[in-house]
Design a protein around this motif. Structure first.
Motif, mmCIF file in Angstrom:
data_model
loop_
_atom_site.group_PDB
_atom_site.id
_atom_site.type_symbol
_atom_site.label_atom_id
_atom_site.label_comp_id
_atom_site.label_asym_id
_atom_site.label_seq_id
_atom_site.Cartn_x
_atom_site.Cartn_y
_atom_site.Cartn_z
ATOM 1 N N PRO A 99 0.884 -1.304 0.046
ATOM 2 C CA PRO A 99 0.092 -0.045 0.057
ATOM 3 C C PRO A 99 0.966 1.362 0.064
ATOM 4 O O PRO A 99 0.460 2.084 -0.911
ATOM 5 N N GLY A 100 1.672 1.122 0.787
ATOM 6 C CA GLY A 100 2.558 2.456 0.907
ATOM 7 C C GLY A 100 3.306 2.611 -0.504
ATOM 8 O O GLY A 100 3.755 3.764 -1.011
ATOM 9 N N ARG A 101 4.065 1.477 -1.075
ATOM 10 C CA ARG A 101 4.592 1.491 -2.141
ATOM 11 C C ARG A 101 3.549 2.220 -3.305
ATOM 12 O O ARG A 101 4.047 2.696 -4.213
ATOM 13 N N THR A 102 2.539 1.571 -3.414
ATOM 14 C CA THR A 102 1.532 1.959 -4.342
ATOM 15 C C THR A 102 1.261 3.636 -4.525
ATOM 16 O O THR A 102 1.209 4.157 -5.267
ATOM 17 N N VAL A 103 1.139 4.093 -2.865
ATOM 18 C CA VAL A 103 0.639 5.552 -2.843
ATOM 19 C C VAL A 103 1.922 6.348 -3.492
ATOM 20 O O VAL A 103 1.818 7.255 -4.317
ATOM 21 N N THR A 154 -5.946 14.358 -4.866
ATOM 22 C CA THR A 154 -6.452 13.148 -5.760
ATOM 23 C C THR A 154 -5.969 11.792 -5.261
ATOM 24 O O THR A 154 -6.644 10.832 -5.318
ATOM 25 N N LEU A 155 -4.759 11.766 -4.772
ATOM 26 C CA LEU A 155 -4.235 10.560 -4.515
ATOM 27 C C LEU A 155 -4.823 10.052 -3.153
ATOM 28 O O LEU A 155 -5.204 8.814 -3.033
ATOM 29 N N GLY A 156 -4.961 10.986 -2.025
ATOM 30 C CA GLY A 156 -5.677 10.619 -0.835
ATOM 31 C C GLY A 156 -7.091 10.177 -0.978
ATOM 32 O O GLY A 156 -7.415 9.317 -0.242
ATOM 33 N N GLY A 157 -7.897 10.764 -1.844
ATOM 34 C CA GLY A 157 -9.326 10.491 -2.083
ATOM 35 C C GLY A 157 -9.352 9.040 -2.462
ATOM 36 O O GLY A 157 -10.362 8.160 -2.122
ATOM 37 N N ILE A 158 -8.613 8.173 -3.200
ATOM 38 C CA ILE A 158 -8.605 7.129 -3.675
ATOM 39 C C ILE A 158 -7.761 6.114 -2.686
ATOM 40 O O ILE A 158 -8.148 4.883 -2.438
ATOM 41 N N SER A 159 -6.498 6.563 -2.350
ATOM 42 C CA SER A 159 -5.697 5.729 -1.560
ATOM 43 C C SER A 159 -5.590 5.767 -0.060
ATOM 44 O O SER A 159 -5.275 4.739 0.376
ATOM 45 N N TRP A 160 -6.474 6.553 0.640
ATOM 46 C CA TRP A 160 -6.375 6.556 2.115
ATOM 47 C C TRP A 160 -7.067 5.292 2.609
ATOM 48 O O TRP A 160 -6.546 4.452 3.465
ATOM 49 N N PRO A 161 -8.388 4.844 2.075
ATOM 50 C CA PRO A 161 -9.051 3.728 2.590
ATOM 51 C C PRO A 161 -7.994 2.349 2.401
ATOM 52 O O PRO A 161 -8.083 1.498 3.420
ATOM 53 N N LEU A 162 -7.099 2.579 1.351
ATOM 54 C CA LEU A 162 -6.257 1.322 1.347
ATOM 55 C C LEU A 162 -5.012 1.275 2.175
ATOM 56 O O LEU A 162 -4.951 0.378 3.030
ATOM 57 N N LEU A 163 -4.592 2.514 2.519
ATOM 58 C CA LEU A 163 -3.643 2.691 3.681
ATOM 59 C C LEU A 163 -4.311 2.262 5.010
ATOM 60 O O LEU A 163 -3.753 1.623 5.814
ATOM 61 N N ARG A 164 -5.556 2.739 5.174
ATOM 62 C CA ARG A 164 -6.103 2.536 6.464
ATOM 63 C C ARG A 164 -6.540 0.948 6.922
ATOM 64 O O ARG A 164 -6.107 0.567 7.936
ATOM 65 N N ARG A 165 -6.877 0.356 5.562
ATOM 66 C CA ARG A 165 -7.045 -1.061 5.742
ATOM 67 C C ARG A 165 -5.842 -1.983 5.977
ATOM 68 O O ARG A 165 -5.807 -3.061 6.520
ATOM 69 N N ALA A 166 -4.669 -1.239 5.355
ATOM 70 C CA ALA A 166 -3.444 -2.116 5.718
ATOM 71 C C ALA A 166 -3.024 -1.957 7.006
ATOM 72 O O ALA A 166 -1.917 -2.518 7.426
ATOM 73 N N GLY A 167 -3.513 -0.802 7.829
ATOM 74 C CA GLY A 167 -2.831 -0.842 9.084
ATOM 75 C C GLY A 167 -2.227 0.595 9.573
ATOM 76 O O GLY A 167 -1.484 0.520 10.352
ATOM 77 N N TYR A 168 -2.061 1.601 8.763
ATOM 78 C CA TYR A 168 -1.542 2.578 8.727
ATOM 79 C C TYR A 168 -2.329 3.445 9.677
ATOM 80 O O TYR A 168 -3.601 3.759 9.588
ATOM 81 N N PRO A 169 -1.542 4.204 10.868
ATOM 82 C CA PRO A 169 -2.323 5.245 11.669
ATOM 83 C C PRO A 169 -2.521 6.294 10.630
ATOM 84 O O PRO A 169 -1.919 6.409 9.875
ATOM 85 N N ARG A 170 -3.558 7.207 11.199
ATOM 86 C CA ARG A 170 -4.114 8.184 10.388
ATOM 87 C C ARG A 170 -3.047 9.164 9.947
ATOM 88 O O ARG A 170 -2.893 9.673 8.834
ATOM 89 N N GLU A 171 -2.054 9.690 11.134
ATOM 90 C CA GLU A 171 -0.941 10.635 10.654
ATOM 91 C C GLU A 171 -0.073 9.894 9.851
ATOM 92 O O GLU A 171 0.440 10.722 8.929
ATOM 93 N N HIS A 172 0.355 8.913 10.052
ATOM 94 C CA HIS A 172 1.418 8.216 9.038
ATOM 95 C C HIS A 172 0.912 8.004 7.752
ATOM 96 O O HIS A 172 1.618 8.406 6.768
ATOM 97 N N GLY A 173 -0.383 7.650 7.667
ATOM 98 C CA GLY A 173 -0.869 7.595 6.346
ATOM 99 C C GLY A 173 -1.158 8.592 5.629
ATOM 100 O O GLY A 173 -0.506 8.997 4.355
#
Length: 715
Positions: A293-297, A317-336
């Motif tokens: 997920p991080g590499r994807t972003v 633009t990136l966040g609107g699509i990729s944040w759900p991916l980072l969140r479900r991968a286990g990233y805290p909100r600030e790190h995501g």
């Protein structure tokens, strides 16, 4: 580009929501993000399983238009509707068509630039509010359209530039002895430029302009060595409006040529479906592993940045699509949020568009834009290397997990939609063939237009062409007055000689030392960037810091790139940390913590510019000085970035403790000097840090009970 307001998803200006509008965050964890020291979510097992089972939807709704309008400038664009929106689109299309017309029908700069501002500045008054929208107006559902005063200002803004172009040759020849009408019209031109800048980026830029005019007018009252001769108002108007050093100088020229053409290109490429393809390709390539997920972003940020050149637009633009991916991968909100912001900021440094400052570098140094792209290649790769390393460390620290993504294989995506890369490559190929960057980007735009017909859903219909041309103009709007205002600042500096005086002061304080001059220059550029946007920061810094660095032996192109990269730091520095703040609005994280984490992710790459100013061999990082210098600088900088990433990320093959982190950090900083002794010392410190880390890791592995608990944040 940082100051180019061109979101990769096309038309947004004139349709932006208010600052109080926020994306719905009901689907996000409450509190701190529910994290335990091991980085796992503090959720009961059934809840965790339900969350993990939830299908990943890359189209989770985020109001990207509202966020970009809010965070890309202090004053958000209006949410236009009805007749005003129609008029704005007509004028916007006219501005784009005028820019395209100029490419194939060049005209004198003294005629083209006033005509360009005659269209662009009035449009700014219609698209950007002069004051904050009242809560009563929002709650009452009133249309967010221009008021009578805005229409009046737009009409007034036309008058001085129409006056100039009516007899432009005689007007510019009267610069030394302007007539009374010249002075009145020049004053109005300055005032409407300052008001347009205030509406788009806030009050600080106009205040800086006023300070410089006051300095020139009352120069003798300033103490030595800052004092200067007194210049009366006719002289200031004559120099800054009736010449090529102020309002119609290099910054405005860049806005009216490079920037408008690249914003049109970005709008057409986005309308052709490239944005979706770039994100899908990133998901397909990296989305299936724990660190995927991080590499994807990061990869998606780079690809989107090649089109956008805007840090905030790419982040949103990136966040609107990729944040759900980072969140479900286990990233805290600030790190995501930090991952999103760091990837988005890379847009300002990603060829082939870079940021607006890159166009100015080409104009100021008298080199081709292709040359600037070449200079930027290795630093851009190093920037993303630093982010990738930080992501790999965080993936292990937070024990992130893979996320199932329903996407096509990479090969199939490339075969079906890989044509979207064609126009990006074409820009470089056309310039290599000797074509001007202006014609290169226009022909690349035409190529993107033709290729859009390969996919029925993205056909460039007449309506899409109209919207793309309008969007291209709107994308350049907020940077046009900033560039014009920056030209006024530069004009006063050249008239009074203040830039050279400040440069001499910096060298004097540094005692002629190259390293101290570089450090003072970096700090000065960062501080200036806290108050003004990246482009304005670069322009002002070049006039002041550029001569200081050249006085201690730095090559002009190396000095320009050094200033460029430190100007970009304003994107992660308070109070203008726009990309991290926009990312935190998407993730629901704490803005300040997101900002500092973004700083940590990007810090290693931002220390790299010291390499190409501290030694002759360092310019190899800019692909200059022969292949031996390039190879040496590349290897040295890769080692330095990796060591700094470990020092700031506190992880290598396991948790990194303070002793090895200090050794790695100091060793990396020592390498930046690129001198034989310094490089030997730096390499020795890094090796020592690695050995200590390996010994400690083996000890903790053999005695797991003595290992301290893993924490989520690097101290």
């Amino acid at each position: 580009m940082s100051d180019r307001r061109d979101a990769p998803d096309g038309n947004r200006h004139g349709l932006a929501a208010d600052r109080d509008d926020r994306p719905d965050r009901d689907d996000q964890p409450d509190g701190d993000g529910g994290r335990q020291p091991d980085g796992r979510q503090d959720l009961p097992d059934p809840m965790r399983k339900a969350e993990e089972a939830e299908a990943f939807n890359p189209d989770d709704e985020i109001d990207e238009d509202a966020l970009v309008a809010e965070y890309e400038s202090e004053k958000p664009a209006r949410q236009l509707s009805g007749v005003p929106l129609f008029i704005v689109k007509i004028v916007g299309v006219a501005l784009s068509v005028f820019g395209l017309f100029w490419v194939f029908n060049p005209m004198a700069t003294q005629l083209y630039l006033p005509a360009f501002l005659m269209i662009g500045l009035p449009l700014t008054f219609l698209v950007y509010r002069g004051w904050k929208r009242s809560s009563k107006a929002k709650d009452g559902g009133r249309p967010d359209n221009p008021h009578l005063f805005d229409w009046l200002l737009a009409a007034i803004a036309v008058i001085p530039f129409a006056y100039i172009i009516s007899d432009w040759d005689a007007f510019f020849r009267r610069a030394i002895i302007p007539s009374e009408v010249d002075i009145i019209m020049g004053t109005v031109a300055i005032l409407v430029t300052m008001e347009a800048a205030r509406r788009t980026v806030g009050i600080l830029v106009p205040l800086v302009v006023l300070f410089f005019f006051a300095y020139a007018y009352w120069g003798p009252i300033f103490p030595p060595p800052f004092g200067t001769a007194a210049y009366d108002w006719p002289r200031l108007v004559g120099h800054n409006v009736m010449g090529t050093q102020g309002l119609f100088g290099v910054p405005t020229d860049v806005a009216a040529t490079y920037i408008i053409l690249f914003t049109i290109y970005g709008a057409v490429l986005s309308a052709s479906g490239a944005t979706r393809f770039f994100i899908d390709l990133s998901f397909s390539a990296f989305g299936q592993s724990a660190s995927g997920p991080g590499r994807t972003v990061t990869m998606a940020g780079f690809l989107l940045g090649t089109v956008s050149g805007s840090g905030v637009a790419t982040t949103v633009t990136l966040g609107g699509i990729s944040w759900p991916l980072l969140r479900r991968a286990g990233y805290p909100r600030e790190h995501g949020g930090a991952v999103l912001a760091a990837a988005g900021i890379g847009a300002i440094m990603s060829p082939p568009t870079l940021g607006a400052a890159a166009f100015i570098i080409a104009a100021l140094l008298g080199v081709s834009y292709l040359q600037v792209l070449i200079w930027a290649v290795i630093p851009t790769l190093l920037y993303y290397l630093g982010i990738i390393l930080a992501i790999e460390m965080d993936a292990r620290r937070f024990k992130t997990r893979s996320v199932e993504i329903d996407t096509q294989p990479v090969g199939k995506l490339l075969l079906r939609f890989g044509y979207h890369f064609s126009s990006l490559v074409a820009i470089v190929v056309f310039m290599v063939m000797g074509m001007t960057p202006f014609r290169a980007v226009v022909f690349a735009t035409l190529l993107a237009f033709v290729l859009s017909f390969l996919e029925k859903q993205s056909w460039m219909t007449p309506k899409r062409i109209w919207d793309a041309l309008a969007s291209g103009a709107m994308g350049a709007l907020s940077v046009i007055p900033v560039m014009a205002a920056a030209g006024l600042i530069v004009g006063v500096m050249t008239l009074t000689g203040l830039g050279l005086k400040l440069a001499n002061i910096i060298v004097m304080i540094a005692g002629g030392s190259l390293i101290l001059t570089a450090m003072l220059s970096a700090v000065s550029v960062i501080l200036l960037g806290l108050a003004v946007p990246v482009t304005a920061s670069f322009i002002i810094s070049w006039v002041i810091i550029g001569p200081a660095l050249q006085n201690v032996g730095v090559e002009p192109f190396a000095a320009a790139m050094f200033i460029f990269y430190y100007s970009v730091l304003s994107e992660v520095s308070p109070p203008t940390a726009l990309s991290p703040f926009a990312a935190s609005a998407i993730t629901g994280g704490k803005p300040i913590k997101t900002m500092w984490l973004t700083w940590r992710y990007t810090l290693s790459a931002f220390l790299v510019p010291f390499i190409f100013v501290l030694s002759d061999a360092g310019i190899g990082l800019l692909m200059a000085g022969g292949w031996q210098s390039v190879l040496l600088a590349l290897v040295t900088s890769v080692v330095a970035v990796a060591a700094l990433a470990v020092a700031t990320g506190a992880w290598l093959i396991g948790p990194a403790k303070w002793p090895e982190r200090v050794l790695l950090g100091v060793g990396a900083l020592t390498l930046l000097a690129m001198e034989p002794i310094a490089m030997a010392v730096g390499a020795g410190l890094i090796v020592a840090g690695l050995l200590i880390h390996l010994a400690g890791h083996r000890r903790r592995r053999d005695n797991p009970e003595s290992s301290p608990a893993l924490t989520t944040d690097a101290p």
